[in-house]
Write a protein that holds these residues in place. Sequence first.
Motif, PDB file in Angstrom:
ATOM      1  N   ARG A 187       0.850  -1.194   0.000  1.00  0.00           N
ATOM      2  CA  ARG A 187       0.000   0.000   0.000  1.00  0.00           C
ATOM      3  C   ARG A 187       0.882   1.239   0.000  1.00  0.00           C
ATOM      4  NH1 ARG A 187      -1.772   0.457   4.707  1.00  0.00           N
ATOM      5  NH2 ARG A 187      -0.553  -1.239   5.552  1.00  0.00           N
ATOM      6  N   TRP A 188       0.996   1.875  -1.154  1.00  0.00           N
ATOM      7  CA  TRP A 188       1.840   3.064  -1.267  1.00  0.00           C
ATOM      8  C   TRP A 188       0.977   4.303  -1.047  1.00  0.00           C
ATOM      9  CZ3 TRP A 188       6.853   2.361  -1.166  1.00  0.00           C
ATOM     10  CH2 TRP A 188       7.407   1.201  -1.707  1.00  0.00           C
ATOM     11  N   GLU A 189       1.409   5.162  -0.165  1.00  0.00           N
ATOM     12  CA  GLU A 189       0.679   6.418   0.077  1.00  0.00           C
ATOM     13  C   GLU A 189       1.559   7.562  -0.381  1.00  0.00           C
ATOM     14  OE1 GLU A 189      -0.737   7.194   4.117  1.00  0.00           O
ATOM     15  OE2 GLU A 189      -1.101   5.033   4.208  1.00  0.00           O
ATOM     16  N   ARG A 190       0.977   8.485  -1.192  1.00  0.00           N
ATOM     17  CA  ARG A 190       1.811   9.593  -1.675  1.00  0.00           C
ATOM     18  C   ARG A 190       2.163  10.524  -0.506  1.00  0.00           C
ATOM     19  NH1 ARG A 190       2.286  12.347  -6.827  1.00  0.00           N
ATOM     20  NH2 ARG A 190       0.502  11.207  -7.614  1.00  0.00           N
ATOM     21  N   LEU A 191       3.454  10.846  -0.417  1.00  0.00           N
ATOM     22  CA  LEU A 191       3.928  11.651   0.695  1.00  0.00           C
ATOM     23  C   LEU A 191       4.195  13.085   0.246  1.00  0.00           C
ATOM     24  CD1 LEU A 191       4.479  10.494   3.536  1.00  0.00           C
ATOM     25  CD2 LEU A 191       6.881  10.456   2.946  1.00  0.00           C
ATOM     26  N   SER A 192       4.835  13.215  -0.923  1.00  0.00           N
ATOM     27  CA  SER A 192       5.149  14.566  -1.406  1.00  0.00           C
ATOM     28  C   SER A 192       5.373  14.556  -2.909  1.00  0.00           C
ATOM     29  CB  SER A 192       6.413  15.081  -0.720  1.00  0.00           C
ATOM     30  OG  SER A 192       7.503  14.264  -1.102  1.00  0.00           O
ATOM     31  N   SER A 193       5.274  15.730  -3.498  1.00  0.00           N
ATOM     32  CA  SER A 193       5.609  15.906  -4.911  1.00  0.00           C
ATOM     33  C   SER A 193       6.265  17.282  -4.999  1.00  0.00           C
ATOM     34  CB  SER A 193       4.330  15.828  -5.746  1.00  0.00           C
ATOM     35  OG  SER A 193       4.640  16.084  -7.079  1.00  0.00           O
ATOM     36  N   ASP A 194       7.565  17.277  -5.277  1.00  0.00           N
ATOM     37  CA  ASP A 194       8.309  18.532  -5.192  1.00  0.00           C
ATOM     38  C   ASP A 194       9.305  18.601  -6.352  1.00  0.00           C
ATOM     39  OD1 ASP A 194       9.469  20.833  -4.162  1.00  0.00           O
ATOM     40  OD2 ASP A 194      10.892  19.696  -2.934  1.00  0.00           O
ATOM     41  N   GLU A 195       9.245  19.642  -7.120  1.00  0.00           N
ATOM     42  CA  GLU A 195      10.138  19.836  -8.279  1.00  0.00           C
ATOM     43  C   GLU A 195      10.177  18.592  -9.156  1.00  0.00           C
ATOM     44  OE1 GLU A 195      14.022  21.181  -7.043  1.00  0.00           O
ATOM     45  OE2 GLU A 195      13.153  22.245  -5.352  1.00  0.00           O
ATOM     46  N   GLY A 196       9.023  18.017  -9.373  1.00  0.00           N
ATOM     47  CA  GLY A 196       8.942  16.851 -10.267  1.00  0.00           C
ATOM     48  C   GLY A 196       9.443  15.559  -9.635  1.00  0.00           C
ATOM     49  N   VAL A 197       9.769  15.587  -8.357  1.00  0.00           N
ATOM     50  CA  VAL A 197      10.197  14.357  -7.668  1.00  0.00           C
ATOM     51  C   VAL A 197       9.052  13.913  -6.749  1.00  0.00           C
ATOM     52  CG1 VAL A 197      11.877  13.317  -6.108  1.00  0.00           C
ATOM     53  CG2 VAL A 197      12.624  15.024  -7.766  1.00  0.00           C
TER      54      VAL A 197
ATOM     55  N   ILE B  48      10.676   6.678  -4.573  1.00  0.00           N
ATOM     56  CA  ILE B  48      10.867   8.043  -5.068  1.00  0.00           C
ATOM     57  C   ILE B  48      11.035   7.946  -6.580  1.00  0.00           C
ATOM     58  CG2 ILE B  48      12.320  10.108  -4.943  1.00  0.00           C
ATOM     59  CD1 ILE B  48      13.205   9.126  -2.161  1.00  0.00           C
ATOM     60  N   GLN B  49      10.337   8.816  -7.294  1.00  0.00           N
ATOM     61  CA  GLN B  49      10.376   8.706  -8.755  1.00  0.00           C
ATOM     62  C   GLN B  49      10.601  10.083  -9.369  1.00  0.00           C
ATOM     63  OE1 GLN B  49       6.835   7.042 -10.752  1.00  0.00           O
ATOM     64  NE2 GLN B  49       8.097   5.203 -10.923  1.00  0.00           N
ATOM     65  N   ALA B  50      11.427  10.114 -10.416  1.00  0.00           N
ATOM     66  CA  ALA B  50      11.655  11.385 -11.124  1.00  0.00           C
ATOM     67  C   ALA B  50      11.927  11.091 -12.591  1.00  0.00           C
ATOM     68  CB  ALA B  50      12.849  12.102 -10.514  1.00  0.00           C
ATOM     69  N   THR B  51      11.593  12.057 -13.442  1.00  0.00           N
ATOM     70  CA  THR B  51      11.961  11.925 -14.853  1.00  0.00           C
ATOM     71  C   THR B  51      13.260  12.692 -15.049  1.00  0.00           C
ATOM     72  OG1 THR B  51       9.650  11.804 -15.438  1.00  0.00           O
ATOM     73  CG2 THR B  51      11.160  12.332 -17.221  1.00  0.00           C
TER      74      THR B  51
ATOM     75  N   ASN C 256      18.700  13.437  -2.620  1.00  0.00           N
ATOM     76  CA  ASN C 256      19.686  12.674  -3.405  1.00  0.00           C
ATOM     77  C   ASN C 256      19.204  12.454  -4.839  1.00  0.00           C
ATOM     78  OD1 ASN C 256      21.370  12.495  -1.232  1.00  0.00           O
ATOM     79  ND2 ASN C 256      20.905  10.350  -0.747  1.00  0.00           N
ATOM     80  N   VAL C 257      17.904  12.163  -4.970  1.00  0.00           N
ATOM     81  CA  VAL C 257      17.373  11.941  -6.328  1.00  0.00           C
ATOM     82  C   VAL C 257      17.450  13.249  -7.132  1.00  0.00           C
ATOM     83  CG1 VAL C 257      15.294  11.325  -7.662  1.00  0.00           C
ATOM     84  CG2 VAL C 257      15.945   9.966  -5.671  1.00  0.00           C
ATOM     85  N   LYS C 258      17.190  14.363  -6.462  1.00  0.00           N
ATOM     86  CA  LYS C 258      17.281  15.662  -7.157  1.00  0.00           C
ATOM     87  C   LYS C 258      18.725  15.927  -7.597  1.00  0.00           C
ATOM     88  CE  LYS C 258      13.480  17.940  -4.731  1.00  0.00           C
ATOM     89  NZ  LYS C 258      13.177  18.882  -3.674  1.00  0.00           N
ATOM     90  N   ARG C 259      19.681  15.626  -6.702  1.00  0.00           N
ATOM     91  CA  ARG C 259      21.098  15.828  -7.040  1.00  0.00           C
ATOM     92  C   ARG C 259      21.490  14.955  -8.233  1.00  0.00           C
ATOM     93  NH1 ARG C 259      25.341  16.255  -2.730  1.00  0.00           N
ATOM     94  NH2 ARG C 259      24.521  17.575  -1.127  1.00  0.00           N
ATOM     95  N   PHE C 260      21.013  13.717  -8.176  1.00  0.00           N
ATOM     96  CA  PHE C 260      21.319  12.763  -9.248  1.00  0.00           C
ATOM     97  C   PHE C 260      20.824  13.316 -10.588  1.00  0.00           C
ATOM     98  CE2 PHE C 260      19.858   9.140 -11.816  1.00  0.00           C
ATOM     99  CZ  PHE C 260      21.024   8.408 -11.910  1.00  0.00           C
TER     100      PHE C 260
END
Length: 659
Positions: A471-481, A500-503, A639-643
């Motif tokens: 059961r995944w609950e959305r926690l945040s959506s920030d700058e496309g992450v 965590i997901q990003a394009t 970290n995902v944003k840095r990546f």
Amino acid sequence: MAAETKLQRETRLTGNSDLVSAIDATLQAMLGQKPNSVLARKVVGRWCQSANAQEFKEKIRDYLGRLDEQVLLGFYMTIQRRVEMMEAGPARDPRWMDATSCLAAERHCGRSAVTLVMDDLDFTENYCALLKRGERCILEGKVTRAFGSSLEVVVRISVAEVHSGTLRMVGNAYFMYVVLKTEAEKAGHIKVEVPTLVPSTAEEVLEYGLAERRRNFRKKREAQVEELVKSTSMEDEASSLSPKARPGGALTFTELVLPVHANHMGNTFGGQIMHWMVKGAKTAVWLHLRLGCAPQERPDADLGVGGKPRIRTEQLLHSWLKPESVDTVHFKAPSHVGDRVVVSAAVTRVFSQSIEVAVRVSSNSVNTQDTPTEVNVGHLNFSLMGPDGPLTAHVPDVTPSTIEQDLEYRRAIGRQKFRELRHAEVKRPTPCPGSCSLFSVDLDVKGSQVQEVAIQCISCILCLNDNATLRWERLSSDEGVQCWVEFGLSNTASVTRLKIQATVKASPKDCFELLKDAKRRPEFDAGCLEVLESEITQCGENADLVTFIYAAAGGKKEELLILRAHQEDEACNVFVICSRSVRCDSRPPREGMHRGEVLPSGFIVAPAPDTNGTCSQVTFLGQFSQSLFEVIQPIAVSNVKRFRGILETTEGKPNSGGY
Ligand SMILES: CCCC(=O)SCCNC(=O)CCNC(=O)[C@H](O)C(C)(C)COP(=O)(O)OP(=O)(O)OC[C@H]1O[C@@H](n2cnc3c(N)ncnc32)[C@H](O)[C@@H]1OP(=O)(O)O
């Protein structure tokens, strides 16, 4: 739940016919009197009103005043023990464990399954003392591994202490289930396959590996016991057949299978059969004890198996049987409502710390009375406990009088050796303070095990991503992450999962190359301080072993020994890379440095939808203990944003600068 009042407790216990008849039997033995349930009920009532043995002695004087003081004090303990055992009922009653394991097995298979084997029933704590009325007993069934048509389920028993709010594991048992074929499948000789199980957490991976070993032990048990018997020393053999025979206590009884004893498929409930087996085994031990007591006129006539003075009748009144272990109980064939189930139990051998009983169960319907089918065999082990500790060494051993008894007597030692061997082989590593043992797996870098652990690690991450039951609950959506959280069962051992997901405007291959290059990890992972380049070891084509230095909570440095596994699917342009901590004899923690550990986590990189492979969808899946969640979640998102930043500004070229 409101606490039970003293009066409510007394009413409940004096109204319990099992308890009253057990106390009645003890009174009959002590006083040499006829059954008297009224007296037994009064004694139980007085026991409830007494705060300690001394008070009990005073209160009971008018009923049992003629008995010796020591006997009365021991009698108080006996009642206490019986009440404890009775109240721990749900935890130790095999019917509950069987029902729990069945629910887990059938949920996994999505169809009916039957118990084939139950073994390794172990109680790690004095559960009777822990499980007071009002405490919650929790039985949790979990599939550890699916094979072909069979699967293994572990049942963990814990006690939730209502007042302190803690959850304590008190025991566990393992069950093998086999899916039941439909008539059409039987007729067509169709092989049924159980859905495979992909372990996700480190705990599950560990159990998954051990499940295979346990299964091998179960399958080769009989042959191996025979081997061990053959290798038994001559001294053991010499102590066998003797003209002065003292056969072990034995009995046979018959039960009629009623609808209440059957499971939802009409078969006799496996747990019900086990319940009858336990009843038979215990009675056989009591018979053995009763017949083997030292005569009053010659108290030192003979010695117990441990060379100690033989147990006396009055000691028996204050003793109780503690279940030590249940060897493999094999459900060879089913029995049904209306069948006559015949249970034969016999004490086979007395060791200095345990008493073994063999129990055989056969079944037949009314029209096949003379040709019973053997449905079940099991070996149960008990120890005899007295008010001041174990008494088993005072129990006389069996001296076989027939060839069959002699065979069982010899096999008992084979079974004991087998038990020790199996325990050593399938024992789960116990965490040792200060070392990494909670989430890590043991690894032999040169062995084939590395590949197996690497594959399991990849499977774990793919399973986390695909598993529809999470059961995944959305926690945040920030700058496309985007960030989601999945909370497991809220008990102390539970794990929190993060997605965590990003394009990213870069090809999946470029994203993967950056992730794969261990040396570049500090560029995007804020917690990673250093990578010990001299300690990067390639393990086959798809894995490496790396030592990272991380900033742990509280600002201290710690090292992590990580196995990283990767999988490249060039055709679909999908890449997976994941890591988990391991223990490895050739890489002990360096002096003065604490070794931390992490659960399997990793990245899945795939082409972003509608971008023709020019952009990637990067998904990070991480698992953490709940206590670390608050700290780790914001770091993981950044970290995902840095990546993404590295790849979008420098196109992720190797060693192209970074931060
Ligand atoms: C509601 C709770 C559940 C219950 O209470 S059920 C009631 C109690 N249980 C029963 O009545 C079951 C009685 N037994 C049976 O009916 C049969 O033995 C049973 C389970 C149908 C299996 O019969 P078969 O199909 O002839 O057995 P098989 O030789 O083809 O093996 C089937 C799978 O079991 C495995 N197996 C056999 N002996 C084993 C052993 N010693 N240890 C571990 N696994 C063992 C065997 O490898 C096979 O599994 P796989 O297909 O290789 O995965």
